[in-house]
Design an enzyme around this catalytic site. Structure first.
Site, PDB file in Angstrom:
ATOM      1  N   ILE A 183      10.624  -7.249   9.763  1.00 40.50           N
ATOM      2  CA  ILE A 183      11.746  -6.313   9.935  1.00 40.50           C
ATOM      3  C   ILE A 183      11.361  -5.318  11.030  1.00 40.50           C
ATOM      4  O   ILE A 183      10.235  -4.796  11.033  1.00 40.50           O
ATOM      5  CB  ILE A 183      12.056  -5.581   8.609  1.00 40.50           C
ATOM      6  CG1 ILE A 183      12.357  -6.590   7.498  1.00 40.50           C
ATOM      7  CG2 ILE A 183      13.211  -4.591   8.792  1.00 40.50           C
ATOM      8  CD1 ILE A 183      13.555  -7.471   7.722  1.00 40.50           C
ATOM      9  N   MET A 223       0.837  -1.208   0.000  1.00 43.09           N
ATOM     10  CA  MET A 223       0.000   0.000   0.000  1.00 43.09           C
ATOM     11  C   MET A 223       0.873   1.260   0.000  1.00 43.09           C
ATOM     12  O   MET A 223       0.381   2.358   0.251  1.00 43.09           O
ATOM     13  CB  MET A 223      -0.943   0.001   1.204  1.00 43.09           C
ATOM     14  CG  MET A 223      -1.912  -1.181   1.162  1.00 43.09           C
ATOM     15  SD  MET A 223      -3.436  -0.865   2.025  1.00 43.09           S
ATOM     16  CE  MET A 223      -2.845  -0.618   3.681  1.00 43.09           C
ATOM     17  N   GLY A 224       2.163   1.096  -0.258  1.00 44.28           N
ATOM     18  CA  GLY A 224       3.039   2.260  -0.354  1.00 44.28           C
ATOM     19  C   GLY A 224       3.514   2.767   0.994  1.00 44.28           C
ATOM     20  O   GLY A 224       3.380   2.098   2.014  1.00 44.28           O
ATOM     21  N   HIS A 233       9.158  -3.368   3.669  1.00 39.16           N
ATOM     22  CA  HIS A 233       8.806  -3.579   2.259  1.00 39.16           C
ATOM     23  C   HIS A 233      10.072  -3.869   1.438  1.00 39.16           C
ATOM     24  O   HIS A 233      10.076  -4.726   0.565  1.00 39.16           O
ATOM     25  CB  HIS A 233       8.150  -2.329   1.670  1.00 39.16           C
ATOM     26  CG  HIS A 233       6.888  -1.907   2.350  1.00 39.16           C
ATOM     27  ND1 HIS A 233       6.802  -0.799   3.151  1.00 39.16           N
ATOM     28  CD2 HIS A 233       5.636  -2.441   2.342  1.00 39.16           C
ATOM     29  CE1 HIS A 233       5.564  -0.653   3.600  1.00 39.16           C
ATOM     30  NE2 HIS A 233       4.836  -1.644   3.131  1.00 39.16           N
ATOM     31  N   LYS A 284       4.800  -9.994   9.062  1.00 39.77           N
ATOM     32  CA  LYS A 284       4.239  -8.903   9.875  1.00 39.77           C
ATOM     33  C   LYS A 284       2.710  -9.011   9.908  1.00 39.77           C
ATOM     34  O   LYS A 284       2.074  -8.804  10.925  1.00 39.77           O
ATOM     35  CB  LYS A 284       4.687  -7.569   9.272  1.00 39.77           C
ATOM     36  CG  LYS A 284       3.882  -6.364   9.652  1.00 39.77           C
ATOM     37  CD  LYS A 284       4.323  -5.823  10.986  1.00 39.77           C
ATOM     38  CE  LYS A 284       3.363  -4.826  11.591  1.00 39.77           C
ATOM     39  NZ  LYS A 284       2.572  -4.050  10.691  1.00 39.77           N
ATOM     40  N   LEU A 336       6.654   3.199   1.637  1.00 40.13           N
ATOM     41  CA  LEU A 336       7.541   2.041   1.789  1.00 40.13           C
ATOM     42  C   LEU A 336       8.650   2.281   2.804  1.00 40.13           C
ATOM     43  O   LEU A 336       9.183   3.386   2.910  1.00 40.13           O
ATOM     44  CB  LEU A 336       8.140   1.675   0.430  1.00 40.13           C
ATOM     45  CG  LEU A 336       7.123   1.386  -0.682  1.00 40.13           C
ATOM     46  CD1 LEU A 336       7.846   1.014  -1.977  1.00 40.13           C
ATOM     47  CD2 LEU A 336       6.156   0.283  -0.279  1.00 40.13           C
ATOM     48  N   SER A 347       3.981   1.279   8.161  1.00 41.14           N
ATOM     49  CA  SER A 347       3.646   2.619   7.641  1.00 41.14           C
ATOM     50  C   SER A 347       2.842   3.383   8.683  1.00 41.14           C
ATOM     51  O   SER A 347       2.895   4.603   8.758  1.00 41.14           O
ATOM     52  CB  SER A 347       2.845   2.499   6.349  1.00 41.14           C
ATOM     53  OG  SER A 347       3.508   1.651   5.436  1.00 41.14           O
ATOM     54  N   GLN A 399      -2.897 -12.410   7.229  1.00 40.56           N
ATOM     55  CA  GLN A 399      -2.989 -12.166   5.786  1.00 40.56           C
ATOM     56  C   GLN A 399      -2.162 -13.185   5.004  1.00 40.56           C
ATOM     57  O   GLN A 399      -2.625 -13.737   3.994  1.00 40.56           O
ATOM     58  CB  GLN A 399      -2.490 -10.742   5.502  1.00 40.56           C
ATOM     59  CG  GLN A 399      -2.237 -10.440   4.039  1.00 40.56           C
ATOM     60  CD  GLN A 399      -1.875  -8.989   3.826  1.00 40.56           C
ATOM     61  OE1 GLN A 399      -2.737  -8.130   3.861  1.00 40.56           O
ATOM     62  NE2 GLN A 399      -0.606  -8.698   3.602  1.00 40.56           N
ATOM     63  N   GLY A 401       4.781 -10.268   3.874  1.00 44.62           N
ATOM     64  CA  GLY A 401       5.498 -10.221   5.141  1.00 44.62           C
ATOM     65  C   GLY A 401       4.774 -11.004   6.232  1.00 44.62           C
ATOM     66  O   GLY A 401       3.538 -10.990   6.301  1.00 44.62           O
TER      67      GLY A 401
HETATM   68  P1  AMP Z   1       1.434  -2.918   3.453  1.00 47.18           P
HETATM   69  O1  AMP Z   1       1.995  -1.840   2.583  1.00 47.18           O
HETATM   70  O2  AMP Z   1       1.356  -2.549   4.885  1.00 47.18           O
HETATM   71  O3  AMP Z   1       0.153  -3.496   2.896  1.00 47.18           O
HETATM   72  O4  AMP Z   1       2.489  -4.104   3.408  1.00 47.18           O
HETATM   73  C1  AMP Z   1       2.875  -4.674   2.177  1.00 47.18           C
HETATM   74  C2  AMP Z   1       3.639  -5.942   2.452  1.00 47.18           C
HETATM   75  O5  AMP Z   1       4.795  -5.641   3.227  1.00 47.18           O
HETATM   76  C3  AMP Z   1       2.828  -6.961   3.269  1.00 47.18           C
HETATM   77  O6  AMP Z   1       3.082  -8.263   2.772  1.00 47.18           O
HETATM   78  C4  AMP Z   1       3.374  -6.774   4.654  1.00 47.18           C
HETATM   79  O7  AMP Z   1       3.249  -7.929   5.474  1.00 47.18           O
HETATM   80  C5  AMP Z   1       4.822  -6.465   4.368  1.00 47.18           C
HETATM   81  N1  AMP Z   1       5.417  -5.749   5.510  1.00 47.18           N
HETATM   82  C6  AMP Z   1       4.955  -4.619   6.092  1.00 47.18           C
HETATM   83  N2  AMP Z   1       5.721  -4.299   7.168  1.00 47.18           N
HETATM   84  C7  AMP Z   1       6.674  -5.267   7.262  1.00 47.18           C
HETATM   85  C8  AMP Z   1       7.747  -5.528   8.162  1.00 47.18           C
HETATM   86  N3  AMP Z   1       8.006  -4.727   9.196  1.00 47.18           N
HETATM   87  N4  AMP Z   1       8.521  -6.611   7.945  1.00 47.18           N
HETATM   88  C9  AMP Z   1       8.251  -7.445   6.900  1.00 47.18           C
HETATM   89  N5  AMP Z   1       7.262  -7.264   6.027  1.00 47.18           N
HETATM   90  C10 AMP Z   1       6.472  -6.195   6.195  1.00 47.18           C
END
Ligand code: AMP
Length: 285
Positions: free
Chosen positions: A177, A31-32, A38, A150, A34, A187, A154, A148
């Site tokens: 991370i 969702m950006g 990400h 995280k 980043l 984010s 999901q 992730g």
């Molecule tokens: P989002 O932009 O929040 O939808 O995240 C996009 C992808 O990045 C998803 O698969 C998240 O699980 C992954 N992601 C977000 N934060 C982290 C993190 N801290 N460590 C690893 N992956 C992450």
């Protein structure tokens, strides 16, 4: 040079060129806004595929009423620079109108796995995630897609959707991370005030303690979750939504002893900001 595509047609054009020359494709849906979390997904995708697509789309169908769809942080120039730096082949940045027909009538419903944890307070969330991810899979046709840990619920749900709907795509789960003080990068951390940011470290402290108990042989799920709640209770700004131990298979609470791979997950509000963290544990390892 990273290609910037705003339309489905532009993505399909790039993908068919890559396919014609026998290249493999990795997809990283985001969702950006980043950050390093990400970037770790993109880096792994770049290592494992010839071409990598990063999608940047704040997906309206996964936000419920009163959630942060409008205020979700956005910074496309920063995101593009990060993708260029990571050597992504293409950034797909569509408008909601490009992705969704106003009279769309097809939905995806994820049963069972979406009922616990975040699904309780966000009842339409995972159906919206499945819908947009299925669409991205059909547009990009990747060999592999990266998610992730995280967002552990999901990740398990996407694996289930891919199995159930026969998408010929490998789903790769990537480790969480963290910031220097071990808060999981997100984010949404940007919403936190200085005082709240300091308080937020309690989530990863509870996770680390729960993980320590599980690995040292504690097999009673409520003993672990209660110890985690006790840690969270020491932080006055922390408003606990859930601390749960569920089966990785069906995301249902573990009854009795832990004797299968589990997900231990929590969601906590710090001020107005809802944060999540988790660990996986397999007692048979
Ligand atoms: P989002 O932009 O929040 O939808 O995240 C996009 C992808 O990045 C998803 O698969 C998240 O699980 C992954 N992601 C977000 N934060 C982290 C993190 N801290 N460590 C690893 N992956 C992450």
């Amino acid at each position: 040079m990273t290609i910037v595509a705003h339309t489905i047609a532009e993505v399909r054009q790039a993908v068919s060129k890559w396919r014609a020359s026998g290249k493999t494709i990795g997809l990283v849906p985001t969702m950006g806004y980043l950050h390093e979390g990400h970037k770790s997904l993109i880096d792994q995708a770049v290592r494992e595929n010839d071409c990598v697509v990063v999608s940047i789309f704040v997906n309206p169908t996964q936000f419920g009423p009163g959630e942060d769809l409008e205020s979700y942080p956005r910074d496309f120039n920063h995101d593009l620079a990060l993708c260029e730096d990571a050597q992504a082949s293409l950034v797909f940045h569509p408008t909601p109108e490009e992705l969704y027909y106003p009279d769309r009538s097809t939905t995806i419903h994820m049963a069972v796995l979406s009922e616990e944890l975040c699904g309780k307070s966000r009842p339409i969330h995972f159906d919206g995630v499945c819908l947009v991810v299925a669409k991205l899979f059909n547009i990009v046709t990747p060999d592999r897609a990266y998610f992730g840990q995280k967002d552990a619920q999901q990740l398990l749900i996407i694996k289930r959707m891919v199995r159930d709907l026969n998408f010929p795509i490998d789903i790769i789960g990537c480790p969480i991370i963290r910031e220097a003080d071990s808060l999981a990068k997100s984010s949404r951390n940007t919403y936190l005030s200085e005082r709240e940011r300091a308080a937020a470290v309690v989530l990863s402290q509870a996770i680390a303690y729960g993980q320590k108990l599980a690995s040292s042989g504690e097999s009673n799920p409520s003993a672990i979750t209660q110890a985690m709640r006790d840690i969270l209770a020491k932080e006055p700004l922390a408003d606990v939504e859930y601390v749960e131990i569920v089966s990785q298979e069906n995301i249902k609470p573990i009854v009795g002893r832990i004797n299968e791979p589990i997900l231990c997950a929590l969601a906590v509000r710090i001020g107005k900001t809802r944060l999540i963290d988790n660990f996986f544990f397999n007692p048979n390892d």
